[in-house]
Design an enzyme around this catalytic site. Structure first.
Site, PDB file in Angstrom:
ATOM      1  N   ARG A 202       0.833  -1.249  -0.227  1.00  0.00           N
ATOM      2  CA  ARG A 202       0.070   0.002  -0.118  1.00  0.00           C
ATOM      3  C   ARG A 202       0.746   1.247   0.183  1.00  0.00           C
ATOM      4  NH1 ARG A 202      -2.592  -2.252   4.212  1.00  0.00           N
ATOM      5  NH2 ARG A 202      -1.934  -0.813   5.777  1.00  0.00           N
ATOM      6  N   TYR A 223      12.545 -10.594   7.598  1.00  0.00           N
ATOM      7  CA  TYR A 223      13.929 -11.506   7.374  1.00  0.00           C
ATOM      8  C   TYR A 223      13.762 -12.779   8.067  1.00  0.00           C
ATOM      9  CZ  TYR A 223      18.968 -12.083   6.410  1.00  0.00           C
ATOM     10  OH  TYR A 223      20.230 -12.465   6.121  1.00  0.00           O
ATOM     11  N   ARG A 276      18.081 -23.511  -2.759  1.00  0.00           N
ATOM     12  CA  ARG A 276      18.461 -23.735  -1.142  1.00  0.00           C
ATOM     13  C   ARG A 276      18.101 -22.631  -0.157  1.00  0.00           C
ATOM     14  NH1 ARG A 276      20.434 -20.751   2.097  1.00  0.00           N
ATOM     15  NH2 ARG A 276      23.006 -20.824   1.717  1.00  0.00           N
ATOM     16  N   LYS A 294      15.887  -9.851   1.232  1.00  0.00           N
ATOM     17  CA  LYS A 294      17.128  -9.358   1.654  1.00  0.00           C
ATOM     18  C   LYS A 294      17.073  -7.902   0.969  1.00  0.00           C
ATOM     19  CE  LYS A 294      19.601 -13.142   2.560  1.00  0.00           C
ATOM     20  NZ  LYS A 294      20.647 -13.364   3.479  1.00  0.00           N
ATOM     21  N   GLU A 365      21.643 -15.090  -4.049  1.00  0.00           N
ATOM     22  CA  GLU A 365      21.283 -15.645  -3.018  1.00  0.00           C
ATOM     23  C   GLU A 365      20.839 -17.023  -2.925  1.00  0.00           C
ATOM     24  OE1 GLU A 365      21.717 -13.518  -0.272  1.00  0.00           O
ATOM     25  OE2 GLU A 365      21.083 -15.506   0.843  1.00  0.00           O
ATOM     26  N   ASP A 366      21.085 -17.880  -2.032  1.00  0.00           N
ATOM     27  CA  ASP A 366      20.517 -19.274  -1.639  1.00  0.00           C
ATOM     28  C   ASP A 366      20.416 -20.043  -3.027  1.00  0.00           C
ATOM     29  OD1 ASP A 366      20.492 -18.253   0.680  1.00  0.00           O
ATOM     30  OD2 ASP A 366      18.294 -18.393   1.083  1.00  0.00           O
ATOM     31  N   ASP A 388      26.129 -13.901  -1.436  1.00  0.00           N
ATOM     32  CA  ASP A 388      25.852 -13.681  -0.036  1.00  0.00           C
ATOM     33  C   ASP A 388      26.071 -14.591   0.732  1.00  0.00           C
ATOM     34  OD1 ASP A 388      25.008 -12.220   2.139  1.00  0.00           O
ATOM     35  OD2 ASP A 388      22.864 -13.212   1.929  1.00  0.00           O
ATOM     36  N   ASP A 389      26.052 -15.796   0.536  1.00  0.00           N
ATOM     37  CA  ASP A 389      26.155 -17.051   1.307  1.00  0.00           C
ATOM     38  C   ASP A 389      27.562 -17.441   1.338  1.00  0.00           C
ATOM     39  OD1 ASP A 389      23.279 -17.821   1.688  1.00  0.00           O
ATOM     40  OD2 ASP A 389      23.187 -17.831  -0.483  1.00  0.00           O
ATOM     41  N   ASN A 540      20.402 -21.687   9.510  1.00  0.00           N
ATOM     42  CA  ASN A 540      18.684 -21.235   9.626  1.00  0.00           C
ATOM     43  C   ASN A 540      17.846 -21.986   9.161  1.00  0.00           C
ATOM     44  OD1 ASN A 540      19.817 -18.476  10.621  1.00  0.00           O
ATOM     45  ND2 ASN A 540      20.594 -17.915   8.590  1.00  0.00           N
TER      46      ASN A 540
HETATM   47  N1  LIG Z   1      23.993 -17.342   9.561  1.00  0.00           N
HETATM   48  C1  LIG Z   1      24.040 -17.044   8.188  1.00  0.00           C
HETATM   49  O1  LIG Z   1      24.515 -15.924   7.955  1.00  0.00           O
HETATM   50  C2  LIG Z   1      24.112 -17.908   7.237  1.00  0.00           C
HETATM   51  C3  LIG Z   1      24.638 -17.915   6.027  1.00  0.00           C
HETATM   52  C4  LIG Z   1      24.661 -18.660   5.043  1.00  0.00           C
HETATM   53  C5  LIG Z   1      24.124 -19.799   5.030  1.00  0.00           C
HETATM   54  N2  LIG Z   1      23.345 -20.030   6.667  1.00  0.00           N
HETATM   55  C6  LIG Z   1      23.076 -21.477   6.900  1.00  0.00           C
HETATM   56  O2  LIG Z   1      23.838 -22.406   6.821  1.00  0.00           O
HETATM   57  C7  LIG Z   1      23.299 -23.647   6.366  1.00  0.00           C
HETATM   58  C8  LIG Z   1      24.007 -24.236   5.401  1.00  0.00           C
HETATM   59  O3  LIG Z   1      23.966 -23.546   4.298  1.00  0.00           O
HETATM   60  P1  LIG Z   1      24.708 -24.111   2.924  1.00  0.00           P
HETATM   61  O4  LIG Z   1      24.690 -23.090   1.864  1.00  0.00           O
HETATM   62  O5  LIG Z   1      26.327 -24.233   3.237  1.00  0.00           O
HETATM   63  O6  LIG Z   1      23.986 -25.371   2.657  1.00  0.00           O
HETATM   64  P2  LIG Z   1      24.549 -26.630   1.767  1.00  0.00           P
HETATM   65  O7  LIG Z   1      23.195 -27.475   1.534  1.00  0.00           O
HETATM   66  O8  LIG Z   1      25.300 -26.358   0.756  1.00  0.00           O
HETATM   67  O9  LIG Z   1      25.285 -27.493   2.956  1.00  0.00           O
HETATM   68  C9  LIG Z   1      24.873 -28.214   4.098  1.00  0.00           C
HETATM   69  C10 LIG Z   1      26.028 -28.997   4.634  1.00  0.00           C
HETATM   70  O10 LIG Z   1      25.800 -29.569   5.674  1.00  0.00           O
HETATM   71  C11 LIG Z   1      26.082 -31.214   5.771  1.00  0.00           C
HETATM   72  N3  LIG Z   1      25.418 -31.802   6.765  1.00  0.00           N
HETATM   73  C12 LIG Z   1      24.179 -32.152   6.773  1.00  0.00           C
HETATM   74  N4  LIG Z   1      23.930 -32.959   8.039  1.00  0.00           N
HETATM   75  C13 LIG Z   1      25.085 -32.510   8.687  1.00  0.00           C
HETATM   76  C14 LIG Z   1      25.305 -33.299   9.846  1.00  0.00           C
HETATM   77  N5  LIG Z   1      24.305 -34.048  10.734  1.00  0.00           N
HETATM   78  N6  LIG Z   1      26.624 -33.041  10.420  1.00  0.00           N
HETATM   79  C15 LIG Z   1      27.350 -32.377   9.574  1.00  0.00           C
HETATM   80  N7  LIG Z   1      27.056 -31.712   8.376  1.00  0.00           N
HETATM   81  C16 LIG Z   1      25.892 -32.051   7.887  1.00  0.00           C
HETATM   82  C17 LIG Z   1      25.981 -31.196   4.325  1.00  0.00           C
HETATM   83  O11 LIG Z   1      26.784 -32.641   4.004  1.00  0.00           O
HETATM   84  C18 LIG Z   1      26.326 -30.165   3.571  1.00  0.00           C
HETATM   85  O12 LIG Z   1      27.579 -30.385   3.199  1.00  0.00           O
HETATM   86  C19 LIG Z   1      21.782 -23.121   6.227  1.00  0.00           C
HETATM   87  O13 LIG Z   1      20.938 -23.546   7.339  1.00  0.00           O
HETATM   88  C20 LIG Z   1      21.798 -21.765   5.914  1.00  0.00           C
HETATM   89  O14 LIG Z   1      20.670 -20.990   6.225  1.00  0.00           O
HETATM   90  C21 LIG Z   1      23.517 -19.204   7.345  1.00  0.00           C
HETATM   91  O1  LIG Z   2      19.133 -15.471   5.112  1.00  0.00           O
HETATM   92  C1  LIG Z   2      19.757 -15.713   6.130  1.00  0.00           C
HETATM   93  O2  LIG Z   2      19.241 -15.419   7.066  1.00  0.00           O
HETATM   94  C2  LIG Z   2      21.416 -15.957   6.039  1.00  0.00           C
HETATM   95  C3  LIG Z   2      21.666 -16.667   5.055  1.00  0.00           C
HETATM   96  O3  LIG Z   2      21.821 -15.880   3.811  1.00  0.00           O
HETATM   97  C4  LIG Z   2      20.892 -17.989   4.668  1.00  0.00           C
HETATM   98  O4  LIG Z   2      20.911 -18.510   3.563  1.00  0.00           O
HETATM   99  O5  LIG Z   2      20.519 -18.790   5.786  1.00  0.00           O
HETATM  100 MG   LIG Z   3      21.431 -16.977   2.066  1.00  0.00          MG
END
Ligand SMILES: NC(=O)c1ccc[n+]([C@@H]2O[C@H](COP(=O)([O-])OP(=O)(O)OC[C@H]3O[C@@H](n4cnc5c(N)ncnc54)[C@H](O)[C@@H]3O)[C@@H](O)[C@H]2O)c1
Ligand SMILES: O=C(O)C[C@H](O)C(=O)O
Ligand SMILES: [Mg+2]
Length: 715
Positions: A202, A223, A276, A294, A365-366, A388-389, A540
């Site tokens: 709006r 977010y 993802r 974002k 992103e993702d 970003d990731d 997350n």
């Molecule tokens: N806090 C932040 O700013 C931030 C930023 C980016 C990603 N993340 C979070 O990090 C997580 C992973 O993101 P990603 O892009 O690397 O995903 P991804 O899917 O590429 O990787 C996940 C990894 O976790 C592993 N895994 C799964 N189960 C497991 C276990 N029991 N023990 C150990 N390893 C295990 C998988 O083998 C894989 O390597 C997501 O939850 C994402 O939201 C957080």
């Molecule tokens: O989105 C977020 O909160 C952080 C990160 O980019 C993620 O993918 O988890």
């Molecule tokens: Mg992300």
């Protein structure tokens, strides 16, 4: 057959039939746009547009209510009369069976508007029901999710909320409950999310004014974690067009369709392919929610102008079976395109965006790790892009590491003493490990020595050189494979015994794997190095966290320096309050983007990302002052330490990060020269002036005085 037929009522006015129905085109509002059907031309009025061409609706076949799905409300009869009789009465009204043109008779609606203006106009819009042909005629391609839906599906979307009668509602409800429990999002958070999104549709200025003033309280709503729920339920809660969709069906058309975006200037684009989303997996076209979320942070904390940001979702299909079966799903119903065909689509989309907006920054992103790495390497040396990731998260985590050292009274070079056990070997984990390794190298270690400080586990366990790379999701993790092959696939506790880590990082999406036992071990090993343990469960959303804030505090008797990816409540332990801290890329991507765009940078280099981390760490220590500093180095100290600045000061943090980014970019020769640009300000007047220059660039959510000029009217 639709269970909730929409009744429409029309009022004959001379030769024009004016609709009084309350939805869809065909309605006349106070005569504002004079919408009418050109029934006068051919006599009979029936629909030529084929919104009902969508496959999914059984009711949109032959009855006149299917005509009204396309052009509702053209009906002489009383709304309560049966649809077949009304259809007959229309035909007998005016059709001349001998007229050779009879079969071509049609009623069409003439819109004086195109593009976003027609979408946002409640009288003209059909939302997702605009057909492909209409999307072409009205310059709508890309402004809507790629698959046209029928009026019935749109109606079901509303009835899903209405909650009564939806045939799969019970199944859907129990699924929703499960998801809510999983995501850590409460019904109240959802209510607030929807309240804010309604406002977003709006009144953008008021929306961002609220967001800028209440960022700490509203960030968890617009977010993480609520944005995860919004992506999961994107198809169920969809109301209004926002952002651009490029899909596999748009191949060859992207260069022209990007011109459907109503703004001539775009500073920043966030793009996802929805593969993802947070730790929630493949959410297909629902990924649009993360691009929107974002960019909300761009506006609220980095002062981007909301008219000059572009959320994008690239829809190449989804492998999520639930979405593929969901009748409300808005994306392409096909398995994801992969390989060269995928890369070609991304190339075309990038070329289209950068052709129209050559100076725009693109944030990825993702994306799943394989594509995230591939695309970053493909574009980063030629265009202003970052992931970003990988880079934003690497930057935030490195800032947290540096702040933990500073708070313990240690210099940055103490990073060389740290050993990291990492759960998760995906794109984000590797981004973080690479950033910390680079910082270790900067402080004197060789690359090989730095690598030895990391022990990385994936879902199989510890990764050693004995691992078969083909069993891994992300083969790039092999560059950190440990030589101690006897620990191949060791669990986290065993890996900790071998690694003796001082820090524990979580990117696993695996809830609860940082057990009490593991946390205590890490604390023990850290204290041997005269350090407090650093615990960053960064997965997350909330319920994917490897441990909660309180669990880390309790297990280590308050000694752990903790920050979690999603927000958690503060913890009370031993009479001391341990404020939760969020370890999230929200602290860095807005500032990196601000520096890159306001500073007229040409690329985002690793050096700039590291400078951003150092700037954020310095900012955090400055904000908290002595309250965040231990008096003497004592690993048994229980003083609460905060690794990231308060979200209410996010704008100041973003400016400091941006200044760090531009200064580093200038050193690397990555800033464009411009007579009155950031580089000239920095060179001639110094960093303080650069700061003011960046602040002046930032948009604030205030009403501007508005007047009218016909010259500015756009479709
Ligand atoms: N806090 C932040 O700013 C931030 C930023 C980016 C990603 N993340 C979070 O990090 C997580 C992973 O993101 P990603 O892009 O690397 O995903 P991804 O899917 O590429 O990787 C996940 C990894 O976790 C592993 N895994 C799964 N189960 C497991 C276990 N029991 N023990 C150990 N390893 C295990 C998988 O083998 C894989 O390597 C997501 O939850 C994402 O939201 C957080
Ligand atoms: O989105 C977020 O909160 C952080 C990160 O980019 C993620 O993918 O988890
Ligand atoms: Mg992300």
């Amino acid at each position: 057959m639709s269970m909730f037929p929409l009744l429409t009522k029309s009022v004959p006015v001379g030769r024009l039939r004016l609709a009084s129905a309350s939805s869809g085109p065909g309605c006349l509002a106070g005569g504002a746009y004079g919408l009418y059907h050109l029934q006068g031309l051919f006599g009979a009025s029936f629909s030529s547009s084929s919104a009902s061409s969508s496959s999914s609706s059984s009711s949109s076949s032959s009855s006149s209510s299917s005509s009204s799905a396309a052009l509702p409300a053209v009906d002489d009869s009383d709304s309560t009369s049966s649809s077949s009789s009304s259809s007959q009465s229309r035909d007998s009204d005016s059709a001349d069976p001998l007229d050779p043109l009879a079969q071509f008779k049609c009623a069409t609606t003439i819109s004086p508007k195109r593009g976003m203006s027609v979408l946002r106009d409640p009288w003209f819009t059909k939302g997702t029901a605009f057909t492909h042909a209409e999307r072409e005629r009205l310059a709508l391609r890309g402004l809507l999710p790629p698959v046209p839906t029928s009026l019935d599906v749109q109606k079901d979307r509303i009835m899903y909320d209405w909650a009564k009668g939806f045939k799969d509602r019970r199944e859907a409800e129990s699924r929703e409950k499960l998801e809510l429990a999983r995501s850590g999002v409460t019904p109240e958070m959802i209510r607030r999310h929807r309240l804010l999104q309604d406002l977003h549709d709006r009144n953008e200025t008021l929306y961002y004014h609220l967001l800028q003033e209440n960022f700490r309280d509203m960030a968890p709503i617009v977010y993480t974690p609520t944005v995860g729920w919004a992506c999961q339920h994107f198809a169920h809660t969809y109301r209004n067009a926002r952002g651009m969709y490029f899909s596999a069906n748009d191949k060859g058309e992207m260069h022209s369709m990007v011109y459907n975006w109503p703004h001539d200037q775009v500073d920043a684009v966030v793009v996802t392919d929805g593969s993802r989303i947070l730790g929630l997996g493949d959410l297909g076209a629902g990924g649009m929610g993360i691009s929107i979320g974002k960019l909300d942070c761009y506006v609220a904390s980095a002062g981007f102008d909301p008219r000059r940001v572009l959320p994008v979702c690239l829809d190449v299909g989804t492998n999520n079976e639930y979405l593929l079966k969901d009748p409300l799903y808005l994306g392409l119903r096909q398995k994801r395109i992969t390989g060269d065909a995928y890369v070609e689509l991304v190339d075309e989309m990038m070329a289209a965006i950068l052709n129209r907006y050559p100076r725009a920054l693109v944030q990825f992103e993702d994306f799943t790790a394989n594509h995230a790495n591939l695309l970053l390497e493909r574009y980063r040396n030629h265009h202003l892009v970052f992931n970003d990731d990988i880079q934003g998260t690497g930057c935030s985590a490195l800032a947290g590491v540096l702040t933990s050292l500073a708070a313990q009274g240690l210099r940055k070079c103490a990073i060389k003493r740290m050993r990291f056990l990492v759960a998760g070997a995906g794109g984000s984990a590797l981004g973080v490990v690479d950033s910390i390794r680079q910082a270790m190298v900067r402080h004197g270690l060789s690359d090989e020595e730095a690598r030895r400080n990391f022990w990385i586990c994936d879902h199989h366990g510890l990764i050693t050189t004995a691992r078969d790379p083909s069993t891994m999701h992300n083969e790039t993790a092999m560059k950190y494979a440990r030589p101690e092959t006897k620990y191949e696939k060791a669990d986290l506790v065993t890996a900790a015994e071998a690694a003796r880590p001082t820090a524990l990082l979580g990117f696993s999406t695996a809830h609860g794997i940082f057990t009490d036992r593991l946390l205590k071990r890490v604390q023990h090993y850290a204290s041997h190095e005269q350090l407090r343990p650093l615990i960053l469960p960064m997965s997350n959303p909330t319920s994917n966290a490897e441990c909660t804030h309180a669990e880390a505090v309790f297990a280590t008797n308050g000694r752990a320096i903790v920050a979690t990816g999603s927000p958690f409540p503060d913890a009370d332990h031993d009479g001391i309050l341990y404020p939760n801290n969020q370890a999230n890329n929200i602290y860095t991507f807005p500032g990196i983007a601000l520096g890159a765009v306001a500073g007229q940078c040409e690329r985002v280099s690793d050096g700039m990302v590291m400078a951003a981390a150092e700037a954020l760490s310095k900012h955090t220590m400055d904000v908290y002052g002595d309250a965040n500093r231990m008096i003497c180095l004592n690993p048994n100290d229980q003083k609460p330490i905060r690794l990231f600045p308060p979200l209410e000061g996010a704008r100041n943090a973003a400016v400091d990060v941006a200044v760090g980014v531009v200064v580093q970019a200038a050193e690397e020769g990555l800033v464009r020269r411009h007579r009155t640009g950031a580089l000239e300000v920095l060179e001639n007047k110094g960093e303080m002036s650069l700061r003011r220059y960046i602040e002046r660039w930032m948009w604030s959510a205030k009403y501007a005085s508005i007047s009218f000029s016909a010259a500015t009217v756009r479709s």
